[in-house]
Design an enzyme around this catalytic site. Structure first.
Site, PDB file in Angstrom:
ATOM      1  N   GLU A  42       8.176   3.125   1.471  1.00 60.35           N
ATOM      2  CA  GLU A  42       8.354   4.131   0.640  1.00 60.35           C
ATOM      3  C   GLU A  42       9.119   5.435   1.164  1.00 60.35           C
ATOM      4  OE1 GLU A  42       4.738   5.491  -1.374  1.00 60.35           O
ATOM      5  OE2 GLU A  42       5.773   6.647  -2.768  1.00 60.35           O
ATOM      6  N   CYS A  86       4.083   5.778  -5.206  1.00 61.46           N
ATOM      7  CA  CYS A  86       4.092   6.770  -6.358  1.00 61.46           C
ATOM      8  C   CYS A  86       5.567   7.185  -6.734  1.00 61.46           C
ATOM      9  CB  CYS A  86       3.378   7.947  -6.062  1.00 61.46           C
ATOM     10  SG  CYS A  86       1.482   7.592  -5.913  1.00 61.46           S
ATOM     11  N   ASN A  93       3.172   1.034 -10.504  1.00 65.77           N
ATOM     12  CA  ASN A  93       2.260   1.125  -9.371  1.00 65.77           C
ATOM     13  C   ASN A  93       0.869   1.312  -9.536  1.00 65.77           C
ATOM     14  OD1 ASN A  93       2.119   1.931  -6.479  1.00 65.77           O
ATOM     15  ND2 ASN A  93       2.144   3.820  -6.857  1.00 65.77           N
ATOM     16  N   GLU A  94       0.564   2.625  -9.273  1.00 67.99           N
ATOM     17  CA  GLU A  94      -1.131   2.851  -9.731  1.00 67.99           C
ATOM     18  C   GLU A  94      -1.203   3.496 -11.072  1.00 67.99           C
ATOM     19  OE1 GLU A  94      -2.375   5.568  -6.480  1.00 67.99           O
ATOM     20  OE2 GLU A  94      -2.538   4.065  -5.001  1.00 67.99           O
TER      21      GLU A  94
HETATM   22  O1  AHR Z   1       1.087   5.202   0.460  1.00 69.82           O
HETATM   23  C1  AHR Z   1       1.157   6.639  -0.364  1.00 69.82           C
HETATM   24  C2  AHR Z   1       0.649   6.661  -1.776  1.00 69.82           C
HETATM   25  O2  AHR Z   1      -0.895   6.142  -1.861  1.00 69.82           O
HETATM   26  C3  AHR Z   1       1.625   5.815  -2.421  1.00 69.82           C
HETATM   27  O3  AHR Z   1       2.656   6.153  -3.030  1.00 69.82           O
HETATM   28  C4  AHR Z   1       0.553   5.570  -3.732  1.00 69.82           C
HETATM   29  O4  AHR Z   1       0.788   4.417  -4.475  1.00 69.82           O
HETATM   30  C5  AHR Z   1      -0.888   5.611  -3.152  1.00 69.82           C
HETATM   31  O5  AHR Z   1      -1.662   6.755  -3.753  1.00 69.82           O
END
Ligand code: AHR
Length: 653
Positions: free
Chosen positions: A47, A238, A369-370
């Site tokens: 990321e 995220c 994602n989440e």
């Molecule tokens: O890994 C950091 C963050 O943690 C990621 O962007 C997210 O998916 C999680 O909350």
């Protein structure tokens, strides 16, 4: 060697008996593998957080090269008459450029770039400078390029001559004669009365990963490659969702000519109020093409994850109405076409034009994602239906939300089964104790449902400020025995996040830390590497007192077979403060088979708070031979140790 012999060999080794916990016998059935270990089992999560892409893996050294930041001179210091323009730009999606006029009021006119917390230059190394430029009124003008050291001097100088009033790319390679982590790039007009328009001012090391222009930082790419990852997840995290829908990751913006990829806000710019990074944006220079290419380079299956039409549910929580979701679904379908389509297809053609006519053989895609709640499941169902219809061979990864348990998780797992995704992404950032207590987490999972992708995890040792210390790494090593023992249900696992710049991080712990010159591999990195390099391809049953080893007397264990080499691989973790004697019985060896030789790759440290530092990676794997008995092995597992034993079985290979 029998047990008495084991004991005497330990005593001969000078081990004080009082420091040794009880002796255990672990039995491994070499003849009865229980599950395949997927080649994707251990991978990486990438990321653009902590300056992971811009300022990190993406080797560009100039920040805000296209002057598209909301304040166009962010990262630049102006000398003399320099204005931002957007009339007849070089690139329609990045329309800003600068007009530099040497009007004679100062000796010279131009601008300096600060890079990403400085520009790292190394003595003797070459750097490729490039700029798109024109002389607005025609004719020609000189542009000087200088490397400025921390003391403000300009020991390296180069020059280009810009000619004519059409935008052209100019390139010059300069060799640095000094080393400095905080150098600057200076671009200026030396001659009075000259005017030049400039855009996309860029500086790359010539030595990128595989020498590619628009390439990746070689040392970081190599360190990722050295993990031997089976899967590469991109672009997060995220960042996929964006803080708002407008700033979500839109893959189509990240392909095609790099100069025309529009700037995106990085959500880690301002996510944490106590840690704001107003100069953190996404150039998308390391975009989806570069992601597929790098995955191919390192032999990892690419796992792209795309927005499901929900922005971050913690933040703005914007929702695309179901009847307006089609463009998002189309993005997913087009991405698969970009990766796999033939060169006559719309997006396959874009891939081919970028230099890769052969397909990337994409096999899976993540949706969201989440995410959580019904609002996610409704959208996931529409994505799943469309992807299954057009690309039934592509595996779909759904989300189980941001936590490893609780209401969201309990709602989502049954829904993932109902929707019929292939894998479910689980995230857990927990204390080391949680990891130790959860080595049996997957023992009771449903074997018939979707498989598990442990997509983000890391031990967070809060009292130490979430250091990448040995306690955290050792707890991950212990937990991972449980991933491997359950390889029939756990198909992929990726630690997160991967990268962090020492001077610009938002989140810790992280696997690899770096500055502008060098990098640091954490103990957690080496745990991942040890697993990644020694997975084996089949799980073997391993029991102690008739049970899997999931923390009894602080021991954790798993066994696998490497059919390519004919080795039995044991992974043994001792999280206790005493050494443990372990007798290994290998059952199921054929008449002519025996352990012919073996070696152990191990990490150990008596102080759980130890961390690696730049230039001193005190916790790293070491190798030693293993003494082999006739039909069993006696091992002493040192306190706070993780060892991988590779045992060559004669007659298997
Ligand atoms: O890994 C950091 C963050 O943690 C990621 O962007 C997210 O998916 C999680 O909350």
């Amino acid at each position: 060697m029998n047990y008495r012999a084991c004991l005497s060999s330990l005593l001969a080794a000078g081990l004080a008996i009082s420091s040794v916990a009880q002796t255990h016998t672990m039995t491994v059935d070499v003849a009865s593998p229980t599950a395949e270990i997927q080649p994707t089992m251990y991978g990486v999560f990438f990321e653009d957080i902590n300056f992971g892409a811009d300022g990190g893996l993406y080797a560009e050294l100039v920040k805000n090269r296209s002057f598209e930041f909301p304040q166009p001179f962010t990262g630049w210091t102006v000398l003399g008459n320099v204005t931002v323009m957007d009339e007849s730009p070089a690139f329609d999606r990045n329309p800003h450029y600068v007009r530099v006029v040497n009007d004679g009021r100062l000796l010279r006119a131009g601008l300096d770039n600060d890079g990403f917390r400085g520009i790292g230059l190394k003595n003797g190394k070459e750097y490729r400078f490039s700029v798109y430029a024109r002389v607005p009124n025609g004719g020609s003008a000189k542009v000087a390029i200088e490397f400025i050291n921390s003391g403000g001097e300009n020991p390296v100088k180069g020059e280009i001559t810009v000619t004519g009033n059409n935008w052209e790319k100019y390139t010059v390679v300069l060799k640095s004669n000094f080393t400095d982590a905080h150098a600057r790039l200076r671009v200026l007009l030396p001659d009075k009365g000259t005017t030049v328009d400039m855009d996309h001012i860029s500086l790359f090391p010539v030595d990128t990963w595989k020498g590619r222009e628009n390439g990746l930082r070689a040392d970081l790419a190599q360190a990722i490659n050295d993990l031997n990852p089976g899967v590469f997840r991109f672009p997060g995290g995220c960042i996929i969702e964006g803080n708002s829908l407008a700033t979500r990751y839109q893959w189509k913006n990240s392909v095609g000519p790099v100069e025309n990829r529009p700037l995106n806000e990085n959500r880690w710019n301002y996510t944490f109020k106590h840690k704001a990074f107003p100069d953190y944006f996404q150039s998308l220079g390391m975009g989806f093409y570069e992601f597929f290419l790098f995955s191919e380079d390192i032999g990892a299956e690419p796992l792209p994850v795309i927005s499901c039409g929900l922005s971050c549910q913690y933040e703005s929580n914007e929702v695309v109405p179901l009847d307006q979701l089609q463009p998002y679904i189309q993005d997913a379908l087009d991405l698969i076409e970009f990766a796999n389509g033939d060169t006559t297809s719309t997006w396959g053609k874009v891939r081919a034009q970028m230099g890769h006519p052969a397909p990337f053989n994409l096999k899976m895609i993540g949706v969201g994602n989440e995410q959580w709640d019904k609002v996610y499941v409704e959208r996931l169902e529409l994505f799943t239906k469309a992807i299954r219809e057009k690309y039934p061979e592509i595996k779909i990864v759904g989300s189980s939300g941001p936590e490893a348990a609780g209401e969201k998780f309990d709602y989502l797992w049954p829904e993932m089964k109902r929707v019929g995704v292939d894998l479910v992404d689980e995230h857990y950032y927990k204390e080391p104790e949680w990891f130790l207590a959860n080595a049996a987490r997957y023992d009771g999972y449903d074997r018939k449902g979707p498989k598990v992708f442990a997509g983000e995890y890391a031990a967070h040792d809060h009292p130490t400020g979430k250091n990448n210390n040995w306690r955290a790494a050792l707890s991950e090593a212990a937990f991972m025995t449980g991933l491997e023992r359950n390889a029939d249900v756990v198909h992929m696992a990726t630690y997160a996040p991967l990268l962090a710049h020492f001077d610009a991080w938002q989140w810790n712990p992280d696997l690899i830390w770096f500055d502008n010159m060098q990098l640091l591999r954490t103990p957690n990195y080496y745990v991942q590497q040890m697993y990644g390099m020694n997975a084996g391809d089949q799980v073997l049953p391993l029991e102690m007192d008739g049970k899997p080893v999931t923390g009894q007397d602080n021991l954790y264990a798993t066994a696998s077979l490497d059919n390519n080499t004919g080795e039995v691989i044991l992974k043994l973790v001792n999280t206790g403060d005493k050494a443990a004697d372990v007798k290994i019985d290998l059952d199921g060896l054929g008449k002519k088979q025996k352990v012919a030789s073996g070696y152990c790759i191990y990490m150990q440290n008596d102080d759980l708070l130890t961390v690696n530092t730049l230039g001193n990676e005190c916790i790293m794997p070491r190798t030693r031979p293993v003494n082999i008995g006739d039909d069993n092995l006696c091992l002493t597992l040192q306190p706070y140790s993780f060892g991988i034993y590779r045992l060559q079985i004669s007659g298997r290979k």
